[in-house]
Design a protein around this motif. Structure first.
Motif, PDB file in Angstrom:
ATOM      1  N   ARG A 196     113.775   7.684  36.618  1.00 33.35           N
ATOM      2  CA  ARG A 196     114.519   8.629  37.449  1.00 33.35           C
ATOM      3  C   ARG A 196     114.060  10.069  37.190  1.00 33.35           C
ATOM      4  O   ARG A 196     113.970  10.871  38.122  1.00 33.35           O
ATOM      5  N   GLU A 215     113.393   5.231  42.940  1.00 31.55           N
ATOM      6  CA  GLU A 215     114.492   6.182  43.019  1.00 31.55           C
ATOM      7  C   GLU A 215     115.129   6.175  44.401  1.00 31.55           C
ATOM      8  O   GLU A 215     116.364   6.080  44.538  1.00 31.55           O
ATOM      9  N   ALA A 262     110.467  10.476  38.744  1.00 28.77           N
ATOM     10  CA  ALA A 262     110.434  10.393  40.208  1.00 28.77           C
ATOM     11  C   ALA A 262     110.569  11.760  40.864  1.00 28.77           C
ATOM     12  O   ALA A 262     110.017  11.998  41.947  1.00 28.77           O
ATOM     13  N   TYR A 281     117.766   3.155  43.025  1.00 29.18           N
ATOM     14  CA  TYR A 281     118.728   3.888  42.216  1.00 29.18           C
ATOM     15  C   TYR A 281     119.676   4.720  43.070  1.00 29.18           C
ATOM     16  O   TYR A 281     120.876   4.804  42.793  1.00 29.18           O
ATOM     17  N   GLN A 282     119.168   5.334  44.131  1.00 25.39           N
ATOM     18  CA  GLN A 282     120.059   6.076  45.020  1.00 25.39           C
ATOM     19  C   GLN A 282     121.031   5.132  45.718  1.00 25.39           C
ATOM     20  O   GLN A 282     122.185   5.506  45.977  1.00 25.39           O
TER      21      GLN A 282
END
Length: 415
Positions: free
Chosen positions: A232, A332, A235, A336-337
């Motif tokens: 993260r 990301e 990125a 992850y988002q």
């Protein structure tokens, strides 16, 4: 309900079905104390086709607006090999059930692969195309396929729709009917009506009541927790900012940029992307509240993005694209988002699309997907049935093995 009161018909466009009637079947609200015919099948030797519960989850992909956007934009039409043949069931003139269905001249854009079946059948002198596809075009997301209006005898209407698919196969001289990415209950139900059962695998993230992304990270073992934190950070290390856009925040400028990403990445992966630029404007007009567009920006311009659709309990990840490539940016923007958004919205699940064992290290676990297949030719049917029996065993074993290698912390490991 007297079956003689029910009639079936196929229409060649979603525009021939009033939006209110379509959506009353596609996303009905189910009262907590409502038990319909198909619910009762769960306690029998057959299967339940619906989910008993306080409310049927909203699925944006089966909405009238989504199908209308696909057809009106020229994305899913006869010219592209997706000829609409939506099956309707009427009771005294009222639409009480439907199946989104397409007469197809190829096997592209489905994510449940049957080209081997087609090749074998045609080598033996058969004609595999046209075939009928009961699905959401270009969308490997599980959702209802037998759409039934609330308050109906769901077992009876479901039986009529299943029989109607077989009759439509005969009427169109199709080789087969393929109901893909169906809920498990519909998969079992269709098996009782002569459909073969197939399974496959995706990777989904599940929300265990997390209050933050850090709460989720705390459930992972040390190695994976550190790796995600590093990914993260890296990125966005090159001056990249991440923007989560929904509703009116999604402008035509953002759609222009995203379509450029989609075309660039899709052309490399598939040769010819399926969705037109008009499609994105149409969903922006009709269902922007159901869209999450995660965009990455650097030096004043958009460089990458991913489109997600928002259900009542699930975030569905769909397409990704980029015109600049940076380490871990894909993870990301896509994974992850999506987790972050699901936690903030209190969504139960993130479906991250088709394939990708690399998702396991990011907290996405194996999930079985289901499809049901009616094969008209008895010889082809026997051959495919034997193949699917072996394939189901392989998929189940692969899922068990992959789940054992998940990233989550063992009970005796310190947090």
């Amino acid at each position: 309900m007297d079956s003689s009161e029910i009639t079936l018909e196929a229409v060649s466009s979603v525009s021939q079905v009033p939006a209110a009637d379509w959506d009353a079947c596609a996303n009905p609200a189910v009262p907590a104390d409502s038990i319909h015919g198909l619910d009762r099948l769960a306690s029998s030797d057959t299967a339940d086709v619906s989910c008993a519960g306080s409310k049927a989850p909203y699925n944006p992909f089966v909405s009238h607006a989504f199908f209308s956007s696909l057809e009106a934009s020229g994305s899913a039409v006869a010219r592209t090999g997706w000829g609409p043949r939506h099956l309707l069931s009427r009771l005294d003139g009222e639409i009480v059930g439907l199946v989104p269905c397409f007469l197809k001249s190829h096997s592209q854009g489905e994510y449940v692969f049957d080209r081997g079946w087609a090749d074998a059948y045609e080598r033996a002198g058969g004609r595999y195309y046209p075939k009928l596809q009961a699905s959401v075009p270009f969308t490997p997301a599980t959702g209802p396929r037998l759409l039934i209006r609330d308050g109906m005898d769901r077992e009876r209407v479901g039986t009529m729709l299943a029989a109607g698919l077989v009759a439509l196969c005969e009427a169109t001289k199709a080789s087969s009917v393929h109901v893909t990415f169906a809920p498990e209950a519909e998969w079992k139900f269709l098996a009782t009506h002569g459909f073969l059962q197939r399974t496959d695998q995706q990777f989904h993230w599940h929300n265990l009541g997390f209050g933050s992304f850090d709460d989720f990270l705390a459930t992972l073992n040390s190695r994976h927790r550190k790796a995600i934190k590093r990914e993260r950070r890296e990125a966005v290390a090159n001056g990249i900012t991440i923007h989560a856009l929904t509703g009116s925040d999604i402008t035509e400028d953002a759609w222009d940029a995203f379509f450029a990403f989609y075309m660039e990445t899709g052309s490399r992966k598939w040769g010819r992307p399926y969705l037109t630029r008009t499609f994105f404007s149409l969903i922006g007009e009709s269902m922007a509240k159901d869209v999450l567009l995660v965009m990455a920006r650097r030096n004043g311009r958009w460089i990458a993005g991913a489109i997600n659709f928002i259900g009542s309990d699930t975030l569905f990840g769909r397409n990704w694209g980029a015109i600049e490539h940076h380490p871990f940016l894909h993870f990301e923007v896509c994974y992850y988002q999506a987790i972050d958004f699901a936690i903030r919205r209190g969504l139960k699940t993130v479906e991250a699309g088709a394939q990708g064992e690399h998702k396991i290290a990011r907290g996405y676990l194996p999930q079985t997907t289901y499809s049901a297949h009616y094969i008209a030719d008895p010889d082809l049917r026997r051959a495919i049935s034997d193949y699917l029996r072996r394939e189901r065993a392989y998929v189940a074993e692969a899922g068990r093995e992959l789940a054992e290698h998940g990233p989550f912390r063992k009970t005796d490991e310190p947090s």
